[in-house]
Design an enzyme around this catalytic site. Structure first.
Site, mmCIF file in Angstrom:
data_model
loop_
_atom_site.group_PDB
_atom_site.id
_atom_site.type_symbol
_atom_site.label_atom_id
_atom_site.label_comp_id
_atom_site.label_asym_id
_atom_site.label_seq_id
_atom_site.Cartn_x
_atom_site.Cartn_y
_atom_site.Cartn_z
ATOM 1 N N ASP A 23 0.746 -1.128 -0.051
ATOM 2 C CA ASP A 23 -0.105 -0.020 -0.052
ATOM 3 C C ASP A 23 0.736 1.152 0.062
ATOM 4 O O ASP A 23 2.133 1.288 0.458
ATOM 5 C CB ASP A 23 -0.791 0.040 1.144
ATOM 6 C CG ASP A 23 -1.966 1.184 1.150
ATOM 7 O OD1 ASP A 23 -2.466 1.269 0.121
ATOM 8 O OD2 ASP A 23 -2.547 1.270 2.175
ATOM 9 N N ASN A 71 -8.467 -3.868 -6.942
ATOM 10 C CA ASN A 71 -7.362 -2.943 -7.717
ATOM 11 C C ASN A 71 -7.776 -3.155 -9.323
ATOM 12 O O ASN A 71 -7.189 -2.136 -9.965
ATOM 13 C CB ASN A 71 -6.059 -3.757 -7.558
ATOM 14 C CG ASN A 71 -5.429 -3.467 -6.217
ATOM 15 O OD1 ASN A 71 -4.954 -4.019 -5.594
ATOM 16 N ND2 ASN A 71 -6.006 -2.185 -5.567
HETATM 17 C C1 FPP Z 1 -0.520 -0.643 -3.567
HETATM 18 O O1 FPP Z 1 -0.295 0.564 -3.738
HETATM 19 C C2 FPP Z 1 0.086 -1.661 -4.595
HETATM 20 C C3 FPP Z 1 -0.380 -2.205 -5.500
HETATM 21 C C4 FPP Z 1 -1.703 -2.244 -5.991
HETATM 22 C C5 FPP Z 1 0.489 -3.219 -6.559
HETATM 23 C C6 FPP Z 1 1.678 -3.723 -5.800
HETATM 24 C C7 FPP Z 1 2.505 -4.618 -6.927
HETATM 25 C C8 FPP Z 1 3.387 -4.777 -7.424
HETATM 26 C C9 FPP Z 1 4.334 -3.772 -7.250
HETATM 27 C C10 FPP Z 1 3.775 -6.113 -7.968
HETATM 28 C C11 FPP Z 1 4.695 -6.961 -7.260
HETATM 29 C C12 FPP Z 1 5.248 -8.433 -8.055
HETATM 30 C C13 FPP Z 1 5.611 -9.401 -7.331
HETATM 31 C C14 FPP Z 1 5.852 -10.400 -8.181
HETATM 32 C C15 FPP Z 1 5.486 -9.572 -5.652
HETATM 33 P P1 FPP Z 1 -1.162 1.732 -4.091
HETATM 34 O O2 FPP Z 1 -1.285 1.874 -5.520
HETATM 35 O O3 FPP Z 1 -2.545 1.360 -3.366
HETATM 36 O O4 FPP Z 1 -0.660 3.074 -3.338
HETATM 37 P P2 FPP Z 1 -1.657 4.142 -2.797
HETATM 38 O O5 FPP Z 1 -2.456 3.687 -1.559
HETATM 39 O O6 FPP Z 1 -0.644 5.221 -2.593
HETATM 40 O O7 FPP Z 1 -2.608 4.490 -4.037
#
Ligand code: FPP
Length: 163
Positions: A23, A71
């Site tokens: 997050d 998501n």
């Molecule tokens: C949340 O941050 C993160 C995600 C929805 C995606 C995270 C996934 C990856 C980075 C890929 C990982 C890959 C592997 C194989 C482990 P957010 O976008 O919700 O951040 P915010 O809360 O600031 O909007």
């Protein structure tokens, strides 16, 4: 470089399993005047670091909640980027993870992911299934509600009388 345990942490009290909800990636980018996707790239670096610390500190299970069913509601370009990032990370890291003895597993409904990603996931699972090091579980397309439904369906299946 091996990271030794900080002196104020009692090795007897370390958890056996750590779960991380990814997050704040987007906010991390925004705060620095960078696009959200840079935050996701940074998130991958963080996972890599956490895996290294788990290895050095003897924590044998790491679960990462990487992409929830909610998501999918993000802008299509961001979803596409994330799917491509997953694939890229698996392609790039799996050899290193395999060498480190990490066993990678996935939970969640993988059937709605792009086919090429499903293939990469399958390959990485097969390639590391004999490994006895850290059990690294990636929750992908997961959702609490969906998990309950699947669990109930599995129980119902077991309770069906044999024909
Ligand atoms: C949340 O941050 C993160 C995600 C929805 C995606 C995270 C996934 C990856 C980075 C890929 C990982 C890959 C592997 C194989 C482990 P957010 O976008 O919700 O951040 P915010 O809360 O600031 O909007």
């Amino acid at each position: 470089m091996v990271h030794s345990l900080p002196v104020d942490l009692d090795p007897q009290k370390l958890p056996k399993h750590i779960a991380v909800i990814m997050d704040g990636n987007g906010r991390w980018g925004k705060q620095r005047g960078l696009p959200r996707i840079m935050g996701h790239q940074k998130g991958v670096d963080t996972i890599r670091n956490i895996l290294t610390y788990c290895q050095d500190w003897g924590i044998n299970a790491l679960t990462v909640y990487a992409f929830s069913t909610e998501n999918w509601r993000r802008p299509p370009t961001e979803v596409e980027f994330l799917m491509a990032l997953f694939e890229k990370v698996l392609c790039r890291e799996i050899k290193i993870w395999a060498q480190k003895g990490i066993q990678i597993r996935f939970v969640g409904d993988l059937t709605s992911l792009p086919y090429s990603l499903q293939e990469e996931i399958q390959k990485s699972v097969v390639q590391t299934e004999q490994n006895t090091g850290i059990q690294f579980t990636v929750a992908t397309n997961y959702g609490g509600r969906q998990e309950l439904v699947q669990a109930c369906q599995a129980i119902a299946q077991k309770l069906q009388p044999e024909k």
